[in-house]
Design a protein around this motif. Sequence first.
Motif, PDB file in Angstrom:
ATOM      1  N   VAL A  28      -8.165  16.828   4.601  1.00 42.10           N
ATOM      2  CA  VAL A  28      -7.740  16.962   3.097  1.00 42.10           C
ATOM      3  C   VAL A  28      -7.848  15.528   2.572  1.00 42.10           C
ATOM      4  N   PRO A  29      -8.313  15.324   1.267  1.00 40.77           N
ATOM      5  CA  PRO A  29      -8.353  13.899   0.773  1.00 40.77           C
ATOM      6  C   PRO A  29      -6.967  13.428   0.625  1.00 40.77           C
ATOM      7  N   SER A  30      -6.957  12.137   1.166  1.00 39.00           N
ATOM      8  CA  SER A  30      -5.417  11.622   1.269  1.00 39.00           C
ATOM      9  C   SER A  30      -4.657  11.354   0.078  1.00 39.00           C
ATOM     10  N   GLY A  80      -6.208  -0.299   7.421  1.00 36.15           N
ATOM     11  CA  GLY A  80      -6.800  -0.786   8.083  1.00 36.15           C
ATOM     12  C   GLY A  80      -7.774  -1.826   7.694  1.00 36.15           C
ATOM     13  N   ASP A  81      -8.561  -2.405   8.675  1.00 36.28           N
ATOM     14  CA  ASP A  81      -9.729  -3.431   8.279  1.00 36.28           C
ATOM     15  C   ASP A  81     -10.885  -2.569   7.531  1.00 36.28           C
ATOM     16  N   ASP A  82     -10.982  -1.461   7.712  1.00 32.18           N
ATOM     17  CA  ASP A  82     -12.032  -0.584   7.167  1.00 32.18           C
ATOM     18  C   ASP A  82     -11.793  -0.204   5.645  1.00 32.18           C
ATOM     19  N   LYS A  83     -10.385  -0.697   5.208  1.00 32.45           N
ATOM     20  CA  LYS A  83     -10.068  -0.549   3.937  1.00 32.45           C
ATOM     21  C   LYS A  83      -9.794   1.022   3.542  1.00 32.45           C
ATOM     22  N   VAL A  84      -9.856   1.824   4.559  1.00 33.93           N
ATOM     23  CA  VAL A  84      -9.634   3.274   4.417  1.00 33.93           C
ATOM     24  C   VAL A  84      -8.594   3.921   5.070  1.00 33.93           C
ATOM     25  N   SER A  85      -8.664   3.654   6.354  1.00 31.31           N
ATOM     26  CA  SER A  85      -7.636   4.079   7.456  1.00 31.31           C
ATOM     27  C   SER A  85      -6.251   3.570   7.145  1.00 31.31           C
ATOM     28  N   GLY A  86      -5.332   4.149   7.576  1.00 28.95           N
ATOM     29  CA  GLY A  86      -3.948   3.439   7.553  1.00 28.95           C
ATOM     30  C   GLY A  86      -2.842   4.573   7.724  1.00 28.95           C
ATOM     31  N   ALA A  87      -1.616   4.229   7.086  1.00 23.87           N
ATOM     32  CA  ALA A  87      -0.347   5.197   7.016  1.00 23.87           C
ATOM     33  C   ALA A  87       0.325   4.768   6.125  1.00 23.87           C
ATOM     34  N   SER A  88       0.980   5.723   5.549  1.00 28.53           N
ATOM     35  CA  SER A  88       2.262   5.666   4.593  1.00 28.53           C
ATOM     36  C   SER A  88       3.461   6.145   4.996  1.00 28.53           C
ATOM     37  N   ILE A  89       4.492   5.233   5.037  1.00 27.92           N
ATOM     38  CA  ILE A  89       5.834   6.023   5.534  1.00 27.92           C
ATOM     39  C   ILE A  89       6.767   5.780   4.535  1.00 27.92           C
ATOM     40  N   TRP A  90       7.537   7.201   4.416  1.00 30.49           N
ATOM     41  CA  TRP A  90       8.753   7.459   3.708  1.00 30.49           C
ATOM     42  C   TRP A  90      10.128   7.442   4.773  1.00 30.49           C
ATOM     43  N   GLU A  91      11.082   6.689   4.112  1.00 32.31           N
ATOM     44  CA  GLU A  91      12.100   6.242   4.653  1.00 32.31           C
ATOM     45  C   GLU A  91      12.987   7.386   3.887  1.00 32.31           C
ATOM     46  N   LEU A  92      13.790   8.416   4.532  1.00 29.25           N
ATOM     47  CA  LEU A  92      14.502   9.422   4.051  1.00 29.25           C
ATOM     48  C   LEU A  92      15.895   9.620   4.641  1.00 29.25           C
ATOM     49  N   VAL A  93      16.659   8.509   4.600  1.00 29.74           N
ATOM     50  CA  VAL A  93      17.627   8.090   5.383  1.00 29.74           C
ATOM     51  C   VAL A  93      18.974   7.988   4.595  1.00 29.74           C
ATOM     52  N   ASP A  94      19.986   8.728   5.065  1.00 28.85           N
ATOM     53  CA  ASP A  94      21.345   8.464   4.436  1.00 28.85           C
ATOM     54  C   ASP A  94      22.271   7.565   5.297  1.00 28.85           C
ATOM     55  N   GLN A 120       2.465   9.709   6.793  1.00 25.08           N
ATOM     56  CA  GLN A 120       1.295  10.215   6.531  1.00 25.08           C
ATOM     57  C   GLN A 120      -0.017   9.218   7.061  1.00 25.08           C
ATOM     58  N   TRP A 121      -0.805   9.959   8.094  1.00 20.42           N
ATOM     59  CA  TRP A 121      -2.138   9.440   8.477  1.00 20.42           C
ATOM     60  C   TRP A 121      -3.200   9.224   7.613  1.00 20.42           C
ATOM     61  N   ARG A 122      -3.911   8.197   7.582  1.00 20.15           N
ATOM     62  CA  ARG A 122      -5.220   8.284   6.856  1.00 20.15           C
ATOM     63  C   ARG A 122      -6.296   8.064   7.841  1.00 20.15           C
ATOM     64  N   GLU A 123      -7.437   8.574   7.584  1.00 18.69           N
ATOM     65  CA  GLU A 123      -8.499   8.125   8.452  1.00 18.69           C
ATOM     66  C   GLU A 123      -9.801   8.163   7.457  1.00 18.69           C
ATOM     67  N   GLY A 124     -10.867   7.334   7.962  1.00 19.65           N
ATOM     68  CA  GLY A 124     -12.070   7.262   7.153  1.00 19.65           C
ATOM     69  C   GLY A 124     -13.060   8.337   7.394  1.00 19.65           C
ATOM     70  N   TYR A 125     -13.442   8.649   6.535  1.00 20.26           N
ATOM     71  CA  TYR A 125     -14.576  10.116   6.393  1.00 20.26           C
ATOM     72  C   TYR A 125     -15.719   9.697   5.449  1.00 20.26           C
ATOM     73  N   LYS A 126     -16.921   9.261   5.588  1.00 16.02           N
ATOM     74  CA  LYS A 126     -17.872   8.954   4.445  1.00 16.02           C
ATOM     75  C   LYS A 126     -17.286   7.686   3.715  1.00 16.02           C
ATOM     76  N   ARG A 127     -16.561   7.013   3.980  1.00 19.33           N
ATOM     77  CA  ARG A 127     -15.943   5.994   3.319  1.00 19.33           C
ATOM     78  C   ARG A 127     -14.852   6.087   2.425  1.00 19.33           C
ATOM     79  N   LYS A 128     -14.455   7.507   2.711  1.00 20.16           N
ATOM     80  CA  LYS A 128     -13.282   7.965   1.841  1.00 20.16           C
ATOM     81  C   LYS A 128     -12.184   8.301   2.631  1.00 20.16           C
ATOM     82  N   ALA A 129     -11.128   8.353   2.138  1.00 23.00           N
ATOM     83  CA  ALA A 129      -9.629   8.389   2.997  1.00 23.00           C
ATOM     84  C   ALA A 129      -9.206  10.027   2.991  1.00 23.00           C
ATOM     85  N   TYR A 130      -9.024  10.381   4.089  1.00 21.93           N
ATOM     86  CA  TYR A 130      -8.664  11.844   4.304  1.00 21.93           C
ATOM     87  C   TYR A 130      -7.545  11.844   5.391  1.00 21.93           C
ATOM     88  N   THR A 131      -6.790  12.816   5.383  1.00 25.95           N
ATOM     89  CA  THR A 131      -5.584  13.134   6.262  1.00 25.95           C
ATOM     90  C   THR A 131      -5.695  14.556   6.846  1.00 25.95           C
TER      91      THR A 131
END
Length: 226
Positions: A131-133, A153-167, A180-191
């Motif tokens: 699914v589009p990230s 990441g170095d490819d400017k597409v892959s990477g991760a977003s982290i939510w800290e939901l802590v009390d 949420q993990w992102r990976e590159g596919y056809k130069r676009k970010a998908y999850t």
Amino acid sequence: MKKLLPILAILSFCPTLLFAQVDQTVTSLDGFAEASWGMTFESIREKFLSMATNPEAKEKIEIINEKKDEQLLIKRNGIFYLYRFYRTPELLKEVRPKETGAAETDPSIAGQTEYRESGILFSVGTTFNLVPSEQIKDKLEKKYGKPKKESIGDDKVSGASIWELVDKKEASIKGGYAVQWREGYKRKAYTRRIDYFSANIREMILKDYKEFFSVQETKTLRDLIP
């Protein structure tokens, strides 16, 4: 313990079911869907088994694979959910013996770190079709707010977003993290993957991890020097 290394490294820093109640902002992640952090392997397995065999159930649920007290793979409405469980390594019995007849405290309520024979839920991983990230991130932000950390990441597409939901208001830390993990596919970010973790049991695992290697070193020295 080696299997936990990638997860510990992560913590050091779509479909309707994934984003239920997106109109309500969540500030503390105390579990996933019907399961709370710290629930035992058996209790969650029985819950899904009951749901899967209920002839009146509106959802299609299958138990795909299981490894007692370690992991439970569920397929629910076409989405895979990997429930991960943690129990104290056997080696730690030498430094933290379990008291006979003592009931294990629910770690989701109190941050105890005594010896645990039963696997307790500390993480859930979800996998689904690409699914589009940005679509996934938008849903997550509506539910959890802006992510605490992001990496690209170095490819400017892959990477991760982290939510800290802590009390952190109470003495015992509660809540958790969403990644949420992102990976590159056809130069676009998908999850295709999102992981959820317990903050409390994270602390427990880190403490056990430190003691685990301390005991290993002690045993090695004892064997080398009679």
